[in-house]
Design an enzyme around this catalytic site. Structure first.
Site, PDB file in Angstrom:
ATOM      1  N   SER A 139       0.860  -1.177   0.000  1.00 21.65           N
ATOM      2  CA  SER A 139       0.000   0.000   0.000  1.00 21.65           C
ATOM      3  C   SER A 139       0.904   1.237   0.000  1.00 21.65           C
ATOM      4  O   SER A 139       1.895   1.285  -0.729  1.00 21.65           O
ATOM      5  CB  SER A 139      -0.939  -0.022   1.204  1.00 21.65           C
ATOM      6  N   TYR A 153      -4.165   7.199  -7.365  1.00 20.43           N
ATOM      7  CA  TYR A 153      -3.184   6.490  -6.539  1.00 20.43           C
ATOM      8  C   TYR A 153      -3.738   6.223  -5.144  1.00 20.43           C
ATOM      9  O   TYR A 153      -3.647   5.098  -4.629  1.00 20.43           O
ATOM     10  CB  TYR A 153      -1.905   7.309  -6.455  1.00 20.43           C
ATOM     11  N   LYS A 157      -4.431   2.579  -3.332  1.00 25.42           N
ATOM     12  CA  LYS A 157      -3.679   2.173  -2.150  1.00 25.42           C
ATOM     13  C   LYS A 157      -4.583   1.998  -0.924  1.00 25.42           C
ATOM     14  O   LYS A 157      -4.330   1.127  -0.085  1.00 25.42           O
ATOM     15  CB  LYS A 157      -2.562   3.178  -1.869  1.00 25.42           C
TER      16      LYS A 157
END
Length: 241
Positions: A139, A153, A157
């Site tokens: 992550s 993004y 994550k």
């Protein structure tokens, strides 16, 4: 306090690292994991769009294609041997305001980072279950706290962290699941971005080799002991908390 008989007889022998499939192993954190696994006596196997360093078993694959990713895992299991562990280090980004990033670019971040992770893990699970192996997902500190101009993004994550927690509950006692949460590192990940999306020259970023060392630590946990989550960052970085 007295220890139970079970606790006194627990085997605390570190596990051998074994054969470790590493996505994104040609550069950045993935390459550092390949080096760390090799130094620890393991055998790294890379899944990437780019050829890794010499002497490293690998296959070229587009992790945005879930079917291609699954085929790559099965082919590698036949060619170089099944995995004892999987480390999903591959990741891309698309910086900018949501309305300025085209749909295909935004969604590719999710396909590589999240769907690629899931596809590789899903394909590897039958092998890992036979060996009581380990999955290490990657992550980010931006999977704990969102940041502007990083919607794709951050979404990927945050999702990887949730996926990892659910998978750990699902596979408890059969396959170990660790979620690695790294802060920024000195890797090519930031190359090619506009200056405002790159860390400054004085940014306190971690050496990816330090982060990779924690991966090996998680892989070597004795059977029955698992590190569920690891947050690893340079002591002066500001992305968390």
């Amino acid at each position: 306090m007295t220890l139970s008989a079970a606790a006194l007889t627990t085997d605390l022998t570190p596990r051998p690292v074994g054969t470790v499939y590493v996505t994104g192993g040609a550069s950045g954190l993935g390459a550092a994991v390949v080096e760390a696994v090799t130094r620890a006596g393991g055998t790294p196997v890379v899944l990437d769009r780019v050829v890794p360093g010499p002497g490293v078993a690998h296959t070229l694959v587009d992790l945005a294609d879930s079917d291609d990713a699954a085929r790559a895992v099965r082919a590698l299991a036949d060619e170089v041997g099944p995995p004892d562990a999987v480390v999903t280090a591959a990741g891309i980004d698309a910086c900018g305001p949501l309305t300025e990033i085209d749909v295909e670019t935004w969604e590719r971040v999710l396909r590589v980072n999240l769907f690629g992770t899931v596809a590789v893990v899903r394909a590897a699970l039958p092998y890992l279950a036979e060996r009581r192996g380990t999955v290490i997902t990657v992550s980010s500190t931006l999977g704990l706290r969102g940041a502007g101009d990083a919607t794709a993004y951050c979404a990927s994550k945050f999702a990887i962290r949730g996926f990892s927690q659910a998978l750990a509950a699902e596979l408890a006692g059969r396959v170990g699941v660790t979620c690695l949460v790294p802060g920024g590192m000195r890797t090519p990940f930031f190359d090619g971005r506009p200056a405002k999306y790159r860390p400054g020259e004085d940014a306190d970023l971690n050496d990816p080799r330090s982060t990779a060392a924690t991966v090996v630590m998680a892989l070597r946990q004795p059977v029955g002991s698992e590190i569920r989550e690891m947050l690893v960052m340079s002591s002066g970085e500001t992305s968390w908390p």
